[in-house]
Design a protein around this motif. Structure first.
Motif, PDB file in Angstrom:
ATOM      1  N   GLY A 104       0.818  -1.211   0.000  1.00 23.49           N
ATOM      2  CA  GLY A 104       0.000   0.000   0.000  1.00 23.49           C
ATOM      3  C   GLY A 104       0.847   1.253   0.000  1.00 23.49           C
ATOM      4  N   LEU A 105       1.924   1.264   0.786  1.00 25.05           N
ATOM      5  CA  LEU A 105       2.817   2.423   0.840  1.00 25.05           C
ATOM      6  C   LEU A 105       3.448   2.691  -0.520  1.00 25.05           C
ATOM      7  CD1 LEU A 105       4.306   4.576   2.561  1.00 25.05           C
ATOM      8  CD2 LEU A 105       6.079   2.847   2.987  1.00 25.05           C
ATOM      9  N   VAL A 106       3.931   1.642  -1.179  1.00 31.91           N
ATOM     10  CA  VAL A 106       4.575   1.814  -2.487  1.00 31.91           C
ATOM     11  C   VAL A 106       3.570   2.275  -3.540  1.00 31.91           C
ATOM     12  CG1 VAL A 106       5.764   0.600  -4.364  1.00 31.91           C
ATOM     13  CG2 VAL A 106       6.405   0.161  -1.987  1.00 31.91           C
ATOM     14  N   VAL A 107       2.371   1.676  -3.537  1.00 35.39           N
ATOM     15  CA  VAL A 107       1.347   2.066  -4.508  1.00 35.39           C
ATOM     16  C   VAL A 107       0.940   3.522  -4.301  1.00 35.39           C
ATOM     17  CG1 VAL A 107      -1.066   1.713  -5.188  1.00 35.39           C
ATOM     18  CG2 VAL A 107       0.452  -0.243  -4.913  1.00 35.39           C
ATOM     19  N   GLU A 108       0.681   3.908  -3.056  1.00 31.68           N
ATOM     20  CA  GLU A 108       0.268   5.284  -2.768  1.00 31.68           C
ATOM     21  C   GLU A 108       1.384   6.274  -3.088  1.00 31.68           C
ATOM     22  OE1 GLU A 108      -2.833   6.305  -1.873  1.00 31.68           O
ATOM     23  OE2 GLU A 108      -3.291   4.218  -2.287  1.00 31.68           O
ATOM     24  N   LYS A 109       2.620   5.905  -2.789  1.00 28.51           N
ATOM     25  CA  LYS A 109       3.752   6.778  -3.118  1.00 28.51           C
ATOM     26  C   LYS A 109       3.887   6.926  -4.628  1.00 28.51           C
ATOM     27  CE  LYS A 109       6.418   8.217  -0.603  1.00 28.51           C
ATOM     28  NZ  LYS A 109       6.493   9.506   0.108  1.00 28.51           N
ATOM     29  N   SER A 110       3.648   5.835  -5.357  1.00 29.77           N
ATOM     30  CA  SER A 110       3.736   5.876  -6.822  1.00 29.77           C
ATOM     31  C   SER A 110       2.678   6.804  -7.403  1.00 29.77           C
ATOM     32  CB  SER A 110       3.565   4.467  -7.398  1.00 29.77           C
ATOM     33  OG  SER A 110       4.526   3.579  -6.864  1.00 29.77           O
ATOM     34  N   LEU A 111       1.439   6.644  -6.930  1.00 30.97           N
ATOM     35  CA  LEU A 111       0.354   7.479  -7.442  1.00 30.97           C
ATOM     36  C   LEU A 111       0.546   8.945  -7.061  1.00 30.97           C
ATOM     37  CD1 LEU A 111      -2.684   5.129  -6.725  1.00 30.97           C
ATOM     38  CD2 LEU A 111      -1.556   5.542  -8.915  1.00 30.97           C
ATOM     39  N   SER A 112       1.176   9.195  -5.914  1.00 38.22           N
ATOM     40  CA  SER A 112       1.385  10.581  -5.485  1.00 38.22           C
ATOM     41  C   SER A 112       2.380  11.304  -6.373  1.00 38.22           C
ATOM     42  CB  SER A 112       1.849  10.622  -4.025  1.00 38.22           C
ATOM     43  OG  SER A 112       3.169  10.132  -3.894  1.00 38.22           O
ATOM     44  N   MET A 113       3.226  10.565  -7.089  1.00 39.15           N
ATOM     45  CA  MET A 113       4.197  11.206  -7.979  1.00 39.15           C
ATOM     46  C   MET A 113       3.497  11.972  -9.095  1.00 39.15           C
ATOM     47  SD  MET A 113       7.097   8.206  -8.189  1.00 39.15           S
ATOM     48  CE  MET A 113       8.261   9.182  -9.142  1.00 39.15           C
ATOM     49  N   ASP A 114       2.389  11.437  -9.592  1.00 37.19           N
ATOM     50  CA  ASP A 114       1.630  12.150 -10.613  1.00 37.19           C
ATOM     51  C   ASP A 114       1.001  13.405 -10.019  1.00 37.19           C
ATOM     52  OD1 ASP A 114       0.850  12.343 -13.284  1.00 37.19           O
ATOM     53  OD2 ASP A 114      -1.107  11.480 -12.879  1.00 37.19           O
ATOM     54  N   VAL A 163       3.370 -10.604  -4.736  1.00 35.11           N
ATOM     55  CA  VAL A 163       3.349 -10.486  -6.206  1.00 35.11           C
ATOM     56  C   VAL A 163       2.867  -9.096  -6.603  1.00 35.11           C
ATOM     57  CG1 VAL A 163       2.273 -11.342  -8.326  1.00 35.11           C
ATOM     58  CG2 VAL A 163       3.029 -12.969  -6.565  1.00 35.11           C
ATOM     59  N   SER A 164       1.833  -8.592  -5.926  1.00 30.66           N
ATOM     60  CA  SER A 164       1.345  -7.237  -6.197  1.00 30.66           C
ATOM     61  C   SER A 164       2.437  -6.209  -5.948  1.00 30.66           C
ATOM     62  CB  SER A 164       0.129  -6.934  -5.323  1.00 30.66           C
ATOM     63  OG  SER A 164      -0.918  -7.840  -5.565  1.00 30.66           O
ATOM     64  N   LEU A 165       3.167  -6.391  -4.839  1.00 28.20           N
ATOM     65  CA  LEU A 165       4.259  -5.478  -4.516  1.00 28.20           C
ATOM     66  C   LEU A 165       5.349  -5.527  -5.579  1.00 28.20           C
ATOM     67  CD1 LEU A 165       5.742  -3.542  -2.624  1.00 28.20           C
ATOM     68  CD2 LEU A 165       6.568  -5.543  -1.343  1.00 28.20           C
ATOM     69  N   ALA A 166       5.732  -6.742  -5.985  1.00 25.26           N
ATOM     70  CA  ALA A 166       6.794  -6.894  -6.983  1.00 25.26           C
ATOM     71  C   ALA A 166       6.397  -6.276  -8.320  1.00 25.26           C
ATOM     72  CB  ALA A 166       7.133  -8.377  -7.160  1.00 25.26           C
ATOM     73  N   VAL A 167       5.161  -6.523  -8.760  1.00 24.09           N
ATOM     74  CA  VAL A 167       4.701  -5.966 -10.033  1.00 24.09           C
ATOM     75  C   VAL A 167       4.681  -4.436  -9.968  1.00 24.09           C
ATOM     76  CG1 VAL A 167       2.705  -5.745 -11.571  1.00 24.09           C
ATOM     77  CG2 VAL A 167       3.361  -7.990 -10.693  1.00 24.09           C
ATOM     78  N   THR A 168       4.194  -3.887  -8.865  1.00 28.48           N
ATOM     79  CA  THR A 168       4.138  -2.433  -8.708  1.00 28.48           C
ATOM     80  C   THR A 168       5.533  -1.813  -8.779  1.00 28.48           C
ATOM     81  OG1 THR A 168       2.151  -2.582  -7.332  1.00 28.48           O
ATOM     82  CG2 THR A 168       3.431  -0.552  -7.199  1.00 28.48           C
ATOM     83  N   VAL A 169       6.482  -2.387  -8.051  1.00 29.06           N
ATOM     84  CA  VAL A 169       7.848  -1.857  -8.025  1.00 29.06           C
ATOM     85  C   VAL A 169       8.503  -1.965  -9.402  1.00 29.06           C
ATOM     86  CG1 VAL A 169      10.160  -2.195  -7.071  1.00 29.06           C
ATOM     87  CG2 VAL A 169       8.164  -2.278  -5.567  1.00 29.06           C
ATOM     88  N   VAL A 170       8.356  -3.112 -10.055  1.00 26.75           N
ATOM     89  CA  VAL A 170       8.980  -3.319 -11.369  1.00 26.75           C
ATOM     90  C   VAL A 170       8.413  -2.357 -12.402  1.00 26.75           C
ATOM     91  CG1 VAL A 170       9.201  -4.938 -13.296  1.00 26.75           C
ATOM     92  CG2 VAL A 170       9.634  -5.719 -10.963  1.00 26.75           C
ATOM     93  N   VAL A 171       7.079  -2.219 -12.436  1.00 24.06           N
ATOM     94  CA  VAL A 171       6.453  -1.330 -13.420  1.00 24.06           C
ATOM     95  C   VAL A 171       6.847   0.123 -13.158  1.00 24.06           C
ATOM     96  CG1 VAL A 171       4.243  -0.423 -14.248  1.00 24.06           C
ATOM     97  CG2 VAL A 171       4.515  -2.873 -13.864  1.00 24.06           C
ATOM     98  N   LEU A 172       6.870   0.523 -11.882  1.00 26.88           N
ATOM     99  CA  LEU A 172       7.230   1.901 -11.548  1.00 26.88           C
ATOM    100  C   LEU A 172       8.678   2.199 -11.938  1.00 26.88           C
ATOM    101  CD1 LEU A 172       6.521   4.584 -10.176  1.00 26.88           C
ATOM    102  CD2 LEU A 172       7.304   3.585  -8.025  1.00 26.88           C
ATOM    103  N   ILE A 173       9.603   1.314 -11.566  1.00 29.59           N
ATOM    104  CA  ILE A 173      11.017   1.527 -11.899  1.00 29.59           C
ATOM    105  C   ILE A 173      11.212   1.532 -13.407  1.00 29.59           C
ATOM    106  CG2 ILE A 173      13.313   0.501 -11.753  1.00 29.59           C
ATOM    107  CD1 ILE A 173      12.636  -0.434  -8.952  1.00 29.59           C
TER     108      ILE A 173
END
Length: 341
Positions: free
Chosen positions: A81-91, A301-311
């Motif tokens: 959740g932290l990684v997803v929310e941080k990713s979305l906050s970048m936009d 798996v959700s965490l890994a996919v989120t991190v890989v796609v973001l990077i």
């Protein structure tokens, strides 16, 4: 008193909620009272990156406590959740940069707008998460609606044409706010409100400065982005404590992240595409795993996919825009801002 502290509220003891909010208040006081006592201090990219790392590291440390106290499942859900929310906050950061630039807010004053914007965002996110939690716990099928919305939002983000965000001054919402609010044409230091004569009535009245107007628009932008981010975190976990704490820690680092990314807006041309794929993936996971029960997708798996796609989105953006000069952000306010007629 002790019985009250162990009373369950939204699934967790009251002492946990009080302790978390005490931590957040302490961090905000530390940030405002110690780090930025000088109102004219401009936050540079290096300081911004250090603060970003500090807040993200603190968020991960809190996730370590969640992992230790509640178990690996809750810990993985929190970090995801932290990684997803941080990713979305970048936009969200890029939109805020456009708002502050269009209104000519000096760089030294931007941290004040962002600080109060974050305080308002914490309250607004708390209300939205509380409402979302009530809906999810009353009717679990609401998650399927969240999933469908996330897929729609991701597809819309993926295929929508790039808008000319530089024309924010001429947008319908901004023109409407100028008609209904008293806004001074010039800055008054770092003040949000000033008292001056209203030319229509001839009487003294309170006016918003461009600083306050920027704060209104920044909070409006956060509400719009929360419409995507809140369903996204509920699609990962329905534990209200995990949802709320990961969301708030992502917001806390937003102000620090802003000053690192605002000067490099043009270098992240493909980040929006990566965020679109993340939203589509999260929504699809709920449809496949929860709604139809076809495949169980582990949290890691959700965490890994989120991190890989973001990077991948960040690296591809930096590679495609290599050699380009960074976007120059104005440091002096514009001569005037069109106020209410």
């Amino acid at each position: 008193m002790m019985d009250f502290l162990f009373f369950l509220w939204l699934g967790k003891p009251v002492w946990m909620w009080l302790g978390f909010h005490a931590l957040i208040v302490g961090l905000l006081a530390f940030d405002l009272g110690l780090l930025h006592r000088d109102k004219e201090h401009e936050i540079g990219v290096k300081e911004s990156l250090l603060l970003t790392a500090f807040y993200f590291g603190l968020g991960l440390a809190f996730g370590g406590w969640v992992w230790w106290y509640f178990g690996p499942q809750a810990g993985q859900e929190y970090v995801t959740g932290l990684v997803v929310e941080k990713s979305l906050s970048m936009d969200n950061v890029f939109v805020i940069a456009v708002i502050l630039s269009a209104l000519g807010i000096p760089r030294a004053a931007q941290h004040r707008v962002l600080l109060w914007g974050i305080l308002a965002a914490v309250l607004l996110r708390g209300l939205m998460i509380g409402l979302g939690a009530a809906l999810v716990h009353q009717a679990h099928w609401v998650l399927s609606l969240f999933a469908a919305f996330l897929i729609y939002a991701g597809l819309k983000m993926l295929f929508s044409k790039e808008e000319d965000e530089g024309d924010i001054q001429d947008s319908a919402s901004v023109r409407f706010l100028r008609r209904v609010l008293r806004i001074t044409p010039e800055l008054h230091g770092q003040r949000f409100l000033v008292r001056k004569t209203d030319p229509k009535t001839g009487k003294a009245a309170l006016w918003l400065t461009p600083m306050a107007f920027a704060l209104v628009l920044v909070n409006g932008a956060d509400v719009i982005f929360a419409v995507d981010s809140v369903p996204a975190i509920f699609a990962i976990t329905t534990d209200t404590f995990v949802v709320y704490t990961s969301n708030i820690f992502a917001i806390l680092g937003l102000r620090a992240l802003y000053f690192a990314l605002a000067a490099m807006v043009d270098r992240f041309a493909y980040l929006k595409t990566a965020l679109a794929f993340i939203l589509i993936f999260i929504g699809t996971k709920i449809v496949v795993a929860d709604t139809f029960g076809l495949v169980h997708v582990p949290t890691w798996v959700s965490l890994a996919v989120t991190v890989v796609v973001l990077i991948a989105g960040i690296l591809y953006s930096l590679w495609r825009t290599r050699g380009e000069a960074p976007h120059a952000e104005p440091v002096e306010p514009r001569a005037e801002i069109r106020s209410r007629a």
